[in-house]
Scaffold this active site. Structure first.
Site, PDB file in Angstrom:
ATOM      1  CE  LYS A  75      -3.924   1.944   2.593  1.00 26.23           C
ATOM      2  NZ  LYS A  75      -4.785   1.764   3.790  1.00 26.23           N
ATOM      3  CB  SER A 150      -8.047   3.539   2.679  1.00 21.23           C
ATOM      4  OG  SER A 150      -7.221   3.017   3.693  1.00 21.23           O
ATOM      5  CB  SER A 174      -8.287   0.855   5.769  1.00 23.03           C
ATOM      6  OG  SER A 174      -9.015   2.046   5.663  1.00 23.03           O
TER       7      SER A 174
END
Lengths: 480, 96
Positions: A75, A150, A174
């Site tokens: 990420k 996210s 997330s």
């Protein structure tokens, strides 16, 4: 069978036996990404050249690390030395970090390979990856739909076979929510289990790094590599890290699982509710005792989160001022430079949360908002403690509904409600795992979440593993 | 839901942010709505409650070992503008 189709544990064993070279695996993933990622858009930055160079080095090593052959996506809010790290924000668009996050050093020390950096909601603020300053990511199961967020890029990359596993971060759900939307396994570890050194801070009392993978086994293996004490993160726990993968094979003691009362399922979609009931029946068939429970304080968990997280964000994001790194707006004098840099550099959701947090901490409102939320957080934490006196785990749906369409949620609060089942674990600091639990009639993945006591990851993995073996997923490869 | 008027101009000044024309149209309403929504916390009884503190790890002292940190060049390489060994910023005082 193509190399990208093997799960992590399987491909590592092929490398160990000398049946495959790491460079072949990297080449297969690069081909896959080049073919699929125009559609999915899971990645913000590819690191193909570095990955190939690293693969050749690893192939020539006699003694290989325990992740030799693991092709991992990261990420883009986790810093990687020499690889652009943007947080999906204009303000860090050209930021190349001079150091690695601790989790990256730990993965690389075991010969894992970073294949690229994945898309996210800007600064990890969102539940759909639509808040990325660059482009939205698509759900591999239905490209009209969001992958969740996210950590949407990481979840989509794993689901689309564009990586064997990925790292995400989880502040309110997330990792778990995108894992459920994309049909993969995702863990939010206990607060303090994994070092956050090098994770770009959003809300520091809630943020945790967690893995996403195609199976519980793969997830357990990655966790055992990234977890553990780090003197660079004062919140990291000195507790020893078990070999989670090895412990999967040990049987669970007699356990009790807490389940939500029917009334708690009122707000969720019918298909999510009936899938949840089916998983509960399965647990009972496996001889596990189920106790129905209510969690009255959960009604307050999201409002509590939306005071605490923005407050911490307003403080954490004060560092983006255009002086030391990141974007700087042209200005004639300093205070104007601060203002223009932040105004042009941050997107709307980030501004919304900075303003909310600034308000909650401002003179005259602190007691009514921040202090009250900090007390509500204590109530939520105590309610969990009381529940874990009676049961060992709690089972919930991961999300109130399956993946929604891009652009469907325009109102911020309706987006925030996505985290209804996940956010309480962040507030209380306990671990949670989402595993695939079935499909909707339209073929969209569904997930259930298991919550456990702090530092019970090993037991959590074992129960998730048991469920995974017994859940019958008919078509468990996305057709893309 | 409590309806509250918020002095967004004051708050944005504190946060060093300006709103675009588009954001000026939608953000104030949204933020007031969200603050009204989180206002439901008031109905949870918390008078007797302590504030939450994250898990308490016992304090630990580090060994006094010298370690390499980032070099000056590496740190300066990140800066938008520099002058020799210094970070460079626009002038600090307003006016001519």
């Amino acid at each position: 069978m193509k190399l990208i189709e093997f799960g992590l544990v399987e491909i590592l064993s092929l490398v160990r036996k000398g049946e495959v070279r790491v460079v072949e695996i990297v080449e297969d993933y690069i081909a896959r990404i080049e073919q699929e990622d125009q559609k999915i858009k899971a990645y913000l930055t590819y690191a193909f050249d570095k990955a190939l160079a690293r693969a050749r080095e690893i192939d020539s090593k006699k003694e290989k690390g325990k992740l030799a052959g693991a092709i991992i996506a990261i990420k883009d809010n986790i810093v990687t030395k020499g690889i652009r790290t943007t947080c999906a924000s204009r303000i860090l668009e050209n930021f190349i970090p001079p150091y690695n996050a601790t989790v990256i050093d730990r993965l690389e020390a075991e010969d894992a390979i970073i294949i690229g950096k994945t898309n996210l909601d800007e600064f990890a603020m969102g539940s759909s990856t639509e808040n990325s300053a660059f482009f939205p990511t698509r759900n591999p199961w239905d490209t009209e739909r969001v992958p969740g967020g996210s950590s949407g890029g990481s979840a989509a990359a794993v689901a689309a076979l564009e990586a064997v596993a990925a790292l995400g971060s989880d502040t309110g759900g997330s990792v778990r929510q995108p894992a459920a939307f994309c049909g993969v396994v995702g863990l939010k570890p206990t607060y303090g289990r994994v070092s956050r050194y090098g994770l770009i801070a959003y809300a520091s009392s809630l943020d945790q790094i967690g893995p996403l993978a195609r199976s519980v086994e793969d997830c357990a293996l990655v966790t055992s590599v990234i977890a553990g004490f780090d003197r660079k993160d004062s919140t990291s726990s000195p507790l020893p890290v078990p070999d989670y993968l090895a412990e999967l094979k040990t049987s669970l003691p007699k356990i009790r699982v807490g389940a939500l009362e029917e009334s708690s399922l009122n707000g969720v979609s019918q298909e999510v509710a009936s899938n949840y009931r089916a998983i509960l029946r399965l647990l009972e068939e496996l001889g596990i005792e189920i106790q129905r429970m209510t969690f009255p304080s959960w009604e307050y968990a999201l409002p509590c989160y939306y005071v605490i997280a923005p407050s911490e964000a307003s403080s954490n994001l004060a560092r983006y001022d255009g002086v030391r790194y990141g974007f700087r707006a042209e200005s004639r004098e300093l205070s104007e430079m601060y203002l223009k840099t932040r105004t042009q550099g941050f997107g709307s959701e980030v501004k919304r949360r900075i303003l909310l947090g600034t308000f909650a901490l401002s003179s005259g409102y602190y007691e009514a908002y921040y202090a009250r939320a900090a007390k509500a957080r204590q109530v939520i934490t105590r309610e969990f403690a009381a529940a874990f006196d009676r049961v060992d785990f709690i089972l919930t749906p991961t999300t109130p509904e399956p993946a929604f369409k891009l652009g469907e949620k325009q109102d911020p609060i309706s987006m925030y409600l996505q985290d209804y089942f996940t956010v309480a674990a962040n507030l209380a600091g306990i671990p949670g795992i989402s595993i695939p639990s079935g499909f909707t009639a339209d073929g969209l993945p569904l997930g259930v979440q298991l919550l456990g006591r702090a530092f019970s990851e090993s037991e959590l993995f074992r129960l998730a593993f048991l469920l995974e073996k017994n859940i019958n997923l008919k078509n468990n490869k996305s057709e893309i | 839901m409590i309806n509250m008027k918020i002095d967004l101009e004051h708050i944005s000044r504190l946060a060093n942010l300006e709103l675009t024309e588009e954001e000026k149209k939608i953000l104030p309403g949204q933020i007031e709505k969200i603050i009204g929504w989180v206002g439901q916390l008031a109905s949870l009884k918390t008078d007797e409650e302590e504030k939450y503190t994250p898990i308490d790890f016992s304090l630990r002292l580090d060994e006094d070992e010298i370690e390499k940190s980032l070099s000056q060049e590496e740190v300066l390489a990140m800066a938008p503008e520099k002058d020799g060994d210094f970070l460079k910023v626009p002038k600090v005082l307003q006016g001519k």
